[in-house]
Design a protein around this motif. Structure first.
Motif, PDB file in Angstrom:
ATOM      1  N   PRO A   1       6.939 -10.779  -4.151  1.00 20.92           N
ATOM      2  CA  PRO A   1       6.709 -12.216  -3.952  1.00 20.92           C
ATOM      3  C   PRO A   1       7.636 -12.803  -2.882  1.00 20.92           C
ATOM      4  O   PRO A   1       8.781 -12.381  -2.740  1.00 20.92           O
ATOM      5  N   ILE A   2       7.108 -13.761  -2.163  1.00 21.32           N
ATOM      6  CA  ILE A   2       7.847 -14.412  -1.087  1.00 21.32           C
ATOM      7  C   ILE A   2       8.183 -15.826  -1.524  1.00 21.32           C
ATOM      8  O   ILE A   2       7.277 -16.615  -1.807  1.00 21.32           O
ATOM      9  N   PRO A   3       9.473 -16.153  -1.602  1.00 21.18           N
ATOM     10  CA  PRO A   3       9.823 -17.545  -1.931  1.00 21.18           C
ATOM     11  C   PRO A   3       9.215 -18.483  -0.879  1.00 21.18           C
ATOM     12  O   PRO A   3       9.324 -18.220   0.319  1.00 21.18           O
TER      13      PRO A   3
ATOM     14  N   GLU B   1      10.032 -21.245   0.429  1.00 22.47           N
ATOM     15  CA  GLU B   1      10.933 -21.771   1.467  1.00 22.47           C
ATOM     16  C   GLU B   1      11.223 -20.719   2.545  1.00 22.47           C
ATOM     17  O   GLU B   1      11.395 -21.049   3.711  1.00 22.47           O
ATOM     18  N   ARG B   2      11.242 -19.451   2.170  1.00 22.26           N
ATOM     19  CA  ARG B   2      11.472 -18.390   3.165  1.00 22.26           C
ATOM     20  C   ARG B   2      10.251 -18.219   4.054  1.00 22.26           C
ATOM     21  O   ARG B   2      10.367 -18.026   5.264  1.00 22.26           O
ATOM     22  N   LEU B   3       9.064 -18.289   3.450  1.00 27.32           N
ATOM     23  CA  LEU B   3       7.842 -18.194   4.236  1.00 27.32           C
ATOM     24  C   LEU B   3       7.729 -19.394   5.173  1.00 27.32           C
ATOM     25  O   LEU B   3       7.414 -19.234   6.358  1.00 27.32           O
ATOM     26  N   ASP B   4       8.024 -20.581   4.670  1.00 31.64           N
ATOM     27  CA  ASP B   4       7.980 -21.789   5.508  1.00 31.64           C
ATOM     28  C   ASP B   4       8.939 -21.665   6.686  1.00 31.64           C
ATOM     29  O   ASP B   4       8.611 -22.056   7.807  1.00 31.64           O
ATOM     30  N   ASP B   5      10.126 -21.107   6.441  1.00 39.66           N
ATOM     31  CA  ASP B   5      11.110 -20.930   7.503  1.00 39.66           C
ATOM     32  C   ASP B   5      10.591 -19.961   8.567  1.00 39.66           C
ATOM     33  O   ASP B   5      10.708 -20.222   9.770  1.00 39.66           O
TER      34      ASP B   5
ATOM     35  N   ALA C   1       0.596 -12.611   5.519  1.00 36.18           N
ATOM     36  CA  ALA C   1       0.200 -11.225   5.239  1.00 36.18           C
ATOM     37  C   ALA C   1       1.213 -10.242   5.827  1.00 36.18           C
ATOM     38  O   ALA C   1       1.567  -9.240   5.198  1.00 36.18           O
ATOM     39  N   TYR C   2       1.692 -10.526   7.027  1.00 37.64           N
ATOM     40  CA  TYR C   2       2.702  -9.672   7.668  1.00 37.64           C
ATOM     41  C   TYR C   2       3.974  -9.628   6.833  1.00 37.64           C
ATOM     42  O   TYR C   2       4.524  -8.570   6.558  1.00 37.64           O
ATOM     43  N   TYR C   3       4.427 -10.793   6.417  1.00 42.04           N
ATOM     44  CA  TYR C   3       5.665 -10.891   5.631  1.00 42.04           C
ATOM     45  C   TYR C   3       5.509 -10.175   4.289  1.00 42.04           C
ATOM     46  O   TYR C   3       6.413  -9.467   3.840  1.00 42.04           O
ATOM     47  N   ALA C   4       4.356 -10.324   3.642  1.00 43.76           N
ATOM     48  CA  ALA C   4       4.113  -9.630   2.372  1.00 43.76           C
ATOM     49  C   ALA C   4       4.124  -8.118   2.584  1.00 43.76           C
ATOM     50  O   ALA C   4       4.673  -7.369   1.767  1.00 43.76           O
ATOM     51  N   ASP C   5       3.566  -7.667   3.695  1.00 41.19           N
ATOM     52  CA  ASP C   5       3.522  -6.233   3.985  1.00 41.19           C
ATOM     53  C   ASP C   5       4.930  -5.669   4.178  1.00 41.19           C
ATOM     54  O   ASP C   5       5.258  -4.630   3.613  1.00 41.19           O
ATOM     55  N   ILE C   6       5.755  -6.339   4.975  1.00 42.32           N
ATOM     56  CA  ILE C   6       7.094  -5.795   5.230  1.00 42.32           C
ATOM     57  C   ILE C   6       7.987  -5.896   3.996  1.00 42.32           C
ATOM     58  O   ILE C   6       8.990  -5.194   3.900  1.00 42.32           O
TER      59      ILE C   6
END
Length: 72
Positions: free
Chosen positions: A31-33, A35-39, A21-26
């Motif tokens: 959309p978040i790939p 592999e980037r979210l996993d990293d 949720a934090y990553y989606a907000d920033i």
């Protein structure tokens, strides 16, 4: 004479479960790939942030200490 202190903190997720949720907000909802979210999740886990991230608490404690020290 006046003085000012500017303390800025962007914030961070409180725990690993909050990272998506934090990553989606920033990213403004883009959309978040996967592999980037996993990293990013792996990096938070490597820092010991599985259940709690002290960065927000440290920032708040710093703000409160400055407020007290400066008599604001």
């Amino acid at each position: 004479m006046s003085a000012a202190v500017v303390l800025m903190a962007y914030g961070s997720p409180e725990r690993v479960a909050d990272v998506p949720a934090y990553y989606a907000d920033i990213r403004g909802g883009r959309p978040i790939p996967p592999e980037r979210l996993d990293d990013l999740v792996a990096r938070y886990r490597a820092r010991g942030s599985e259940d709690a991230k002290p960065r927000n608490a440290i920032t708040e404690a710093t703000r409160a200490a400055l407020e007290t020290e400066l008599g604001l």
